[in-house]
Motif scaffolding. Structure first.
Motif, PDB file in Angstrom:
ATOM      1  N   GLY A 193       0.802  -1.060   0.223  1.00  0.00           N
ATOM      2  CA  GLY A 193       0.310   0.033  -0.181  1.00  0.00           C
ATOM      3  C   GLY A 193       0.866   1.333   0.104  1.00  0.00           C
ATOM      4  N   VAL A 194       1.450   1.544   1.316  1.00  0.00           N
ATOM      5  CA  VAL A 194       2.125   3.027   1.446  1.00  0.00           C
ATOM      6  C   VAL A 194       3.430   2.852   0.343  1.00  0.00           C
ATOM      7  CG1 VAL A 194       3.471   4.302   2.939  1.00  0.00           C
ATOM      8  CG2 VAL A 194       1.279   2.936   3.737  1.00  0.00           C
ATOM      9  N   LEU A 195       4.133   1.954   0.755  1.00  0.00           N
ATOM     10  CA  LEU A 195       5.548   1.847  -0.079  1.00  0.00           C
ATOM     11  C   LEU A 195       5.234   1.889  -1.476  1.00  0.00           C
ATOM     12  CD1 LEU A 195       8.622   1.731   0.122  1.00  0.00           C
ATOM     13  CD2 LEU A 195       8.486  -0.781  -0.224  1.00  0.00           C
ATOM     14  N   SER A 196       4.331   1.050  -2.085  1.00  0.00           N
ATOM     15  CA  SER A 196       4.006   0.998  -3.459  1.00  0.00           C
ATOM     16  C   SER A 196       3.501   2.229  -3.846  1.00  0.00           C
ATOM     17  CB  SER A 196       2.890  -0.050  -3.761  1.00  0.00           C
ATOM     18  OG  SER A 196       2.482   0.055  -5.334  1.00  0.00           O
ATOM     19  N   GLY A 197       2.576   3.295  -3.320  1.00  0.00           N
ATOM     20  CA  GLY A 197       2.444   4.515  -3.481  1.00  0.00           C
ATOM     21  C   GLY A 197       3.293   5.377  -3.796  1.00  0.00           C
ATOM     22  N   VAL A 198       4.558   5.521  -2.628  1.00  0.00           N
ATOM     23  CA  VAL A 198       5.553   6.321  -2.728  1.00  0.00           C
ATOM     24  C   VAL A 198       6.510   6.054  -4.005  1.00  0.00           C
ATOM     25  CG1 VAL A 198       7.730   6.900  -1.460  1.00  0.00           C
ATOM     26  CG2 VAL A 198       5.654   6.566  -0.235  1.00  0.00           C
ATOM     27  N   GLY A 199       6.608   4.562  -4.089  1.00  0.00           N
ATOM     28  CA  GLY A 199       7.159   4.251  -4.941  1.00  0.00           C
ATOM     29  C   GLY A 199       6.919   4.576  -6.684  1.00  0.00           C
ATOM     30  N   THR A 200       5.742   4.525  -6.712  1.00  0.00           N
ATOM     31  CA  THR A 200       4.963   4.999  -7.957  1.00  0.00           C
ATOM     32  C   THR A 200       5.067   6.435  -8.129  1.00  0.00           C
ATOM     33  OG1 THR A 200       3.171   3.202  -7.813  1.00  0.00           O
ATOM     34  CG2 THR A 200       2.712   5.145  -9.146  1.00  0.00           C
ATOM     35  N   VAL A 201       5.102   7.207  -7.205  1.00  0.00           N
ATOM     36  CA  VAL A 201       5.165   8.727  -7.232  1.00  0.00           C
ATOM     37  C   VAL A 201       6.984   8.978  -7.590  1.00  0.00           C
ATOM     38  CG1 VAL A 201       5.371  10.787  -5.949  1.00  0.00           C
ATOM     39  CG2 VAL A 201       3.403   9.372  -5.833  1.00  0.00           C
ATOM     40  N   LEU A 202       7.527   8.392  -6.878  1.00  0.00           N
ATOM     41  CA  LEU A 202       8.940   8.688  -7.267  1.00  0.00           C
ATOM     42  C   LEU A 202       9.747   8.095  -8.597  1.00  0.00           C
ATOM     43  CD1 LEU A 202      10.531   8.234  -3.407  1.00  0.00           C
ATOM     44  CD2 LEU A 202       9.694  10.365  -4.733  1.00  0.00           C
ATOM     45  N   SER A 203       9.037   6.981  -8.995  1.00  0.00           N
ATOM     46  CA  SER A 203       9.404   6.518 -10.036  1.00  0.00           C
ATOM     47  C   SER A 203       9.121   7.461 -11.323  1.00  0.00           C
ATOM     48  CB  SER A 203       8.679   5.187 -10.497  1.00  0.00           C
ATOM     49  OG  SER A 203       7.273   5.552 -10.710  1.00  0.00           O
ATOM     50  N   PHE A 204       8.143   8.511 -11.081  1.00  0.00           N
ATOM     51  CA  PHE A 204       7.907   9.331 -12.047  1.00  0.00           C
ATOM     52  C   PHE A 204       9.166  10.640 -12.241  1.00  0.00           C
ATOM     53  CE2 PHE A 204       3.617   7.792 -12.438  1.00  0.00           C
ATOM     54  CZ  PHE A 204       3.531   7.792 -13.634  1.00  0.00           C
ATOM     55  N   VAL A 205       9.754  10.623 -11.192  1.00  0.00           N
ATOM     56  CA  VAL A 205      10.728  11.724 -11.020  1.00  0.00           C
ATOM     57  C   VAL A 205      11.763  11.936 -12.093  1.00  0.00           C
ATOM     58  CG1 VAL A 205      12.404  12.808  -9.563  1.00  0.00           C
ATOM     59  CG2 VAL A 205      10.321  12.419  -8.494  1.00  0.00           C
ATOM     60  N   PRO A 206      12.641  10.747 -12.369  1.00  0.00           N
ATOM     61  CA  PRO A 206      13.572  10.958 -13.554  1.00  0.00           C
ATOM     62  C   PRO A 206      12.895  11.258 -14.640  1.00  0.00           C
ATOM     63  CG  PRO A 206      13.227   8.703 -12.721  1.00  0.00           C
ATOM     64  CD  PRO A 206      12.614   9.258 -11.756  1.00  0.00           C
ATOM     65  N   LEU A 207      11.662  10.792 -15.164  1.00  0.00           N
ATOM     66  CA  LEU A 207      11.094  10.906 -16.342  1.00  0.00           C
ATOM     67  C   LEU A 207      10.711  12.534 -16.455  1.00  0.00           C
ATOM     68  CD1 LEU A 207       9.622  10.106 -18.846  1.00  0.00           C
ATOM     69  CD2 LEU A 207       7.714   9.671 -17.492  1.00  0.00           C
ATOM     70  N   LEU A 208      10.244  12.923 -15.405  1.00  0.00           N
ATOM     71  CA  LEU A 208       9.709  14.221 -15.477  1.00  0.00           C
ATOM     72  C   LEU A 208      10.887  15.405 -15.595  1.00  0.00           C
ATOM     73  CD1 LEU A 208       7.067  13.994 -12.635  1.00  0.00           C
ATOM     74  CD2 LEU A 208       6.687  14.806 -15.001  1.00  0.00           C
ATOM     75  N   ALA A 209      11.991  14.750 -14.726  1.00  0.00           N
ATOM     76  CA  ALA A 209      13.388  15.543 -14.777  1.00  0.00           C
ATOM     77  C   ALA A 209      13.849  15.589 -16.050  1.00  0.00           C
ATOM     78  CB  ALA A 209      14.060  15.134 -13.692  1.00  0.00           C
ATOM     79  N   LEU A 210      13.944  14.419 -16.786  1.00  0.00           N
ATOM     80  CA  LEU A 210      14.396  14.596 -18.180  1.00  0.00           C
ATOM     81  C   LEU A 210      13.644  15.419 -19.059  1.00  0.00           C
ATOM     82  CD1 LEU A 210      15.785  10.827 -18.415  1.00  0.00           C
ATOM     83  CD2 LEU A 210      17.073  13.080 -18.504  1.00  0.00           C
ATOM     84  N   VAL A 211      12.154  15.405 -19.047  1.00  0.00           N
ATOM     85  CA  VAL A 211      11.419  15.890 -19.806  1.00  0.00           C
ATOM     86  C   VAL A 211      11.646  17.518 -19.749  1.00  0.00           C
ATOM     87  CG1 VAL A 211       9.103  16.204 -20.613  1.00  0.00           C
ATOM     88  CG2 VAL A 211       9.959  13.958 -20.361  1.00  0.00           C
ATOM     89  N   PHE A 212      11.467  17.857 -18.411  1.00  0.00           N
ATOM     90  CA  PHE A 212      11.531  19.327 -18.167  1.00  0.00           C
ATOM     91  C   PHE A 212      13.036  19.870 -18.493  1.00  0.00           C
ATOM     92  CE2 PHE A 212       7.960  18.547 -14.864  1.00  0.00           C
ATOM     93  CZ  PHE A 212       7.131  19.239 -15.636  1.00  0.00           C
ATOM     94  N   VAL A 213      13.967  19.115 -18.442  1.00  0.00           N
ATOM     95  CA  VAL A 213      15.395  19.598 -18.986  1.00  0.00           C
ATOM     96  C   VAL A 213      15.217  19.964 -20.309  1.00  0.00           C
ATOM     97  CG1 VAL A 213      17.638  19.000 -19.241  1.00  0.00           C
ATOM     98  CG2 VAL A 213      16.514  18.757 -17.089  1.00  0.00           C
ATOM     99  N   ALA A 214      14.532  18.791 -20.930  1.00  0.00           N
ATOM    100  CA  ALA A 214      14.588  18.927 -22.382  1.00  0.00           C
ATOM    101  C   ALA A 214      13.906  20.136 -22.939  1.00  0.00           C
ATOM    102  CB  ALA A 214      14.017  17.915 -23.112  1.00  0.00           C
ATOM    103  N   ILE A 215      12.514  20.429 -22.253  1.00  0.00           N
ATOM    104  CA  ILE A 215      11.688  21.560 -22.628  1.00  0.00           C
ATOM    105  C   ILE A 215      12.510  22.917 -22.160  1.00  0.00           C
ATOM    106  CG2 ILE A 215       9.544  22.853 -21.990  1.00  0.00           C
ATOM    107  CD1 ILE A 215       8.409  20.094 -21.333  1.00  0.00           C
ATOM    108  N   GLY A 216      12.961  22.783 -21.191  1.00  0.00           N
ATOM    109  CA  GLY A 216      14.138  23.925 -20.875  1.00  0.00           C
ATOM    110  C   GLY A 216      14.836  24.334 -21.695  1.00  0.00           C
ATOM    111  N   LEU A 217      15.692  23.382 -22.371  1.00  0.00           N
ATOM    112  CA  LEU A 217      16.652  23.642 -23.256  1.00  0.00           C
ATOM    113  C   LEU A 217      16.150  24.363 -24.621  1.00  0.00           C
ATOM    114  CD1 LEU A 217      18.837  20.299 -22.868  1.00  0.00           C
ATOM    115  CD2 LEU A 217      19.564  22.509 -22.534  1.00  0.00           C
ATOM    116  N   LEU A 218      14.990  23.810 -25.125  1.00  0.00           N
ATOM    117  CA  LEU A 218      14.158  24.197 -26.154  1.00  0.00           C
ATOM    118  C   LEU A 218      13.879  25.711 -26.139  1.00  0.00           C
ATOM    119  CD1 LEU A 218      12.233  21.159 -27.518  1.00  0.00           C
ATOM    120  CD2 LEU A 218      14.328  21.928 -28.305  1.00  0.00           C
ATOM    121  N   GLU A 219      13.308  25.920 -24.768  1.00  0.00           N
ATOM    122  CA  GLU A 219      12.713  27.281 -24.583  1.00  0.00           C
ATOM    123  C   GLU A 219      13.712  28.207 -24.416  1.00  0.00           C
ATOM    124  OE1 GLU A 219       8.874  28.698 -21.640  1.00  0.00           O
ATOM    125  OE2 GLU A 219      10.352  26.946 -20.831  1.00  0.00           O
ATOM    126  N   ASP A 220      15.007  27.842 -23.550  1.00  0.00           N
ATOM    127  CA  ASP A 220      16.069  29.070 -23.365  1.00  0.00           C
ATOM    128  C   ASP A 220      16.655  29.035 -24.500  1.00  0.00           C
ATOM    129  OD1 ASP A 220      15.034  28.970 -20.674  1.00  0.00           O
ATOM    130  OD2 ASP A 220      16.590  27.764 -19.850  1.00  0.00           O
TER     131      ASP A 220
END
Length: 636
Positions: free
Chosen positions: A292-319
């Motif tokens: 329950g709890v650990l699976s929920g936390v893991g699901t949230v944190l598993s998105f962090v590297p994906l989001l970070a890479l995408v936002f870096v890519a968008i930032g590069l295109l934008e800046d």
């Protein structure tokens, strides 16, 4: 001290008594880069009260003093033409729930000063103390139009500072000017203010003539101009644009997927195993904590590297300045559905993952089009659905599985277009007349690492804070439902799926799917679990049949799971298993992609739009599945 009685904003973003300054400027003038440079990591992303317009607020520390900074949406004037510009206008005029700024920092583009001066004239009219920060001076110098800042200050009768927020040059001078203005508490400027357009244009021309030398007889062709000959070329610009979008899509799939899997595998593997052995007491305790709890936390944190890479890519295109060019290249095609070219980036990212695509809508400065794009993103087919496509297509269409999967992606693109047309003629009628995109192209820059990382950190942290609790909490509820037995002879946490509260819920949902040939609790259970994440649909099917992980492999559709599913759909459809399989695939494509997408949609656009979108997605998925099955049963 504060010139105005500051009203606390929602969530006490701006505490009472804290001086507040507003960053006002044209789009692409360097305003948001300045905000990052002033506030560092002390930022909060929020929606303006009662709107879907995103604002960034932060804290600027000047010695012992703390100054609240509000980064307003870019605007060319204080005559609003969109909800975003209305938010900026209301705050500058003191008509916003955020209160009124004690000072406005108007960011002027030194390479296009005339365009910026009109906004400066309007801000001065409000009576708000004003400081002018001139950016893009390197570009102005290259073009031979660098303004004389002393002459500008004398003519405009406001303090003027030279600024390069990307390198930090001029920040100390800006801080000194702001502190002096706040200390003087000059709530009304001393100079006379123009009051109508004729006066404003005359004032703008007079100030511009005093500050900017005559332009060179032969216009200087800058580096940006030479690059644009390629990137905006009617023939070459499109292939370059497609290559850039392909690279962004690859980032969300081939590059980010292993990182997501590694983070998820750590939580589901070593950490889960260790916790199960370390936790004392009955089995349900470890089940609740781990599944329950650990699976929920893991699901949230598993998105962090994906989001970070995408936002870096968008930032590069934008800046770098390319994002504005990409918008122009894609503009004509997207205007047919009420959007403009800036919507292409989040829609492309959506085919990689819907969650960062929601965050990517921030690249669109207009709140209505940002919202429309956010409602269409869930219709883009992310890779998480692919495991289901492969299993079902390989089981029921072994000789044409690739064609079926390709057809689903074509259908996804068609749904985006049809969904856009439907929304444009109903809830978004104000976008029916979409004019060609008009946008000032910024000069090309080499992105600064510090600013890029700060922006990425802010966006990822906003997702974890805003969506994390919803995702983790819902997963705990799902575990509780699947752990509670509804028949005798089973202990809490040790119960077959069908004998749990979750199984009974699936029994109740199954009849709703009968018109689509899917009236079976195994299918209903898998689709309900798929609302949390499409990655678990195949596993949920296997669990409902009490199969192990090897049998659940989507790479072996002819195995035990494929056989069970073939029998199930044959029975639930009255002998029309092929038509039911197509209906199942269409339903998976069209209904809510995952809980994380819903949580991010709620964070960015508000609960009302997120809940409404889920309802529409479920209705559309059901109607399409029913239509596919009813037609398919006649033809097969």
């Amino acid at each position: 001290m504060s010139c105005h009685d500051a009203a606390p904003s929602p969530g006490d973003v701006i505490a009472a008594g804290t001086p507040a300054i507003a960053l006002v400027g044209n789009p692409n003038s360097g305003k948001s880069t300045l905000f990052n440079a002033l506030t560092g990591a002390r930022q909060t992303v929020m929606n303006a009260p009662g709107t879907t317009v995103e604002l960034q607020t932060g804290s600027w520390r000047r010695g012992a003093q703390r100054i609240a900074v509000v980064d307003l949406p870019g605007t060319y004037s204080l005559v609003p033409r969109s909800p975003d510009e209305q938010v900026a206008v209301d705050y500058v005029h003191g008509a916003s729930a955020l209160g009124r700024p004690d000072l406005a920092v108007v960011v002027l583009d030194g390479a296009a000063l005339a365009r910026s001066l009109y906004l400066l004239a309007q801000v001065r009219e409000t009576g708000t103390p004003t400081v002018a920060a001139v950016t893009m001076l390197d570009v102005a110098t290259a073009r031979g139009v660098r303004p004389d800042l002393e002459a500008l200050a004398d003519a405009a009768q406001v303090p003027v500072v030279a600024l390069d927020p990307r390198s930090g040059t001029g920040l100390e001078a800006l801080g000194g000017a702001v502190e002096r203005m706040l200390a003087d508490c000059r709530c009304e400027a001393d100079a006379p203010h123009p009051r109508d357009d004729d006066d404003r244009f005359a004032w703008t021309q007079r100030v511009h003539a005093a500050a900017v030398p005559a332009p060179p007889a032969v216009p200087v062709r800058s580096v940006s101009d030479r690059i644009d000959r390629l990137l905006l070329h009617p023939l070459l610009g499109v292939p370059v644009f497609l290559a850039v979008m392909w690279a962004v899509f690859q980032l969300t799939t081939a590059v980010a997927s292993p990182l997501v899997g590694a983070v998820g595998g750590f939580f589901d593997g070593p950490l889960a195993t260790w916790l199960r052995g370390a936790l004392p007491g009955p089995a349900w305790v470890s089940g609740l904590v781990v599944d329950g709890v650990l699976s929920g936390v893991g699901t949230v944190l598993s998105f962090v590297p994906l989001l970070a890479l995408v936002f870096v890519a968008i930032g590069l295109l934008e800046d770098s300045g390319y994002l504005a060019r990409a918008a122009f290249v894609a503009d004509r095609a997207l205007r047919t559905i009420g959007l403009d070219g800036r919507a292409m980036v989040p829609l492309v990212i959506g085919f990689g993952c819907n969650v960062p695509a929601m965050g990517a809508t921030r690249t669109m400065p207009d709140a209505r089009r940002r919202l429309l794009t956010g409602l269409l993103v869930p219709l883009t087919s992310c890779p998480a659905r692919l495991t289901v496509y492969v299993l079902v297509a390989g089981t029921f269409f072994p000789r044409a599985a690739g064609t079926v999967v390709f057809g689903l992606y074509v259908l996804s693109g068609l749904l985006v277009v049809l969904g856009g047309l439907a929304l444009r003629t109903t809830a978004f009628r104000d976008l029916r007349r979409t004019r060609p995109l008009v946008l000032a192209l910024p000069a090309y820059h080499v992105p600064r690492l510090r600013s890029l990382l700060l922006s990425t950190w802010t966006r990822v942290a906003a997702f974890v804070r805003g969506a994390g609790g919803i995702i983790a909490g819902t997963l705990v509820v799902v575990w509780l439902l699947s752990a509670i037995p509804v028949t005798g002879g089973h202990a809490v946490g040790d119960v077959p799926v069908h004998e749990s509260a979750y199984g009974r819920l699936a029994d109740g949902i199954a009849p709703v799917l009968a018109p689509a040939g899917l009236d079976d609790w195994h299918v209903a259970s898998a689709l309900t679990t798929g609302f949390v994440a499409k990655e678990v649909v195949v596993g949920a099917l296997a669990q409902s049949y009490s199969l192990d992980a090897a049998d659940a492999s989507a790479a072996s559709p002819s195995g035990a799971l494929g056989d069970r599913l073939r029998d199930t759909l044959g029975e639930s459809s009255g002998g029309h298993a092929t038509a039911a399989a197509l209906a199942f695939l269409v339903f998976v494509l069209a209904y809510t992609p995952c809980l994380a997408t819903v949580a991010e949609q709620r964070r960015v656009f508000g609960a009302r739009w997120a809940v409404g979108a889920v309802g529409v997605q479920l209705a559309v998925a059901w109607l399409l599945a029913v239509a596919v099955f009813q037609v398919g049963r006649v033809l097969t």
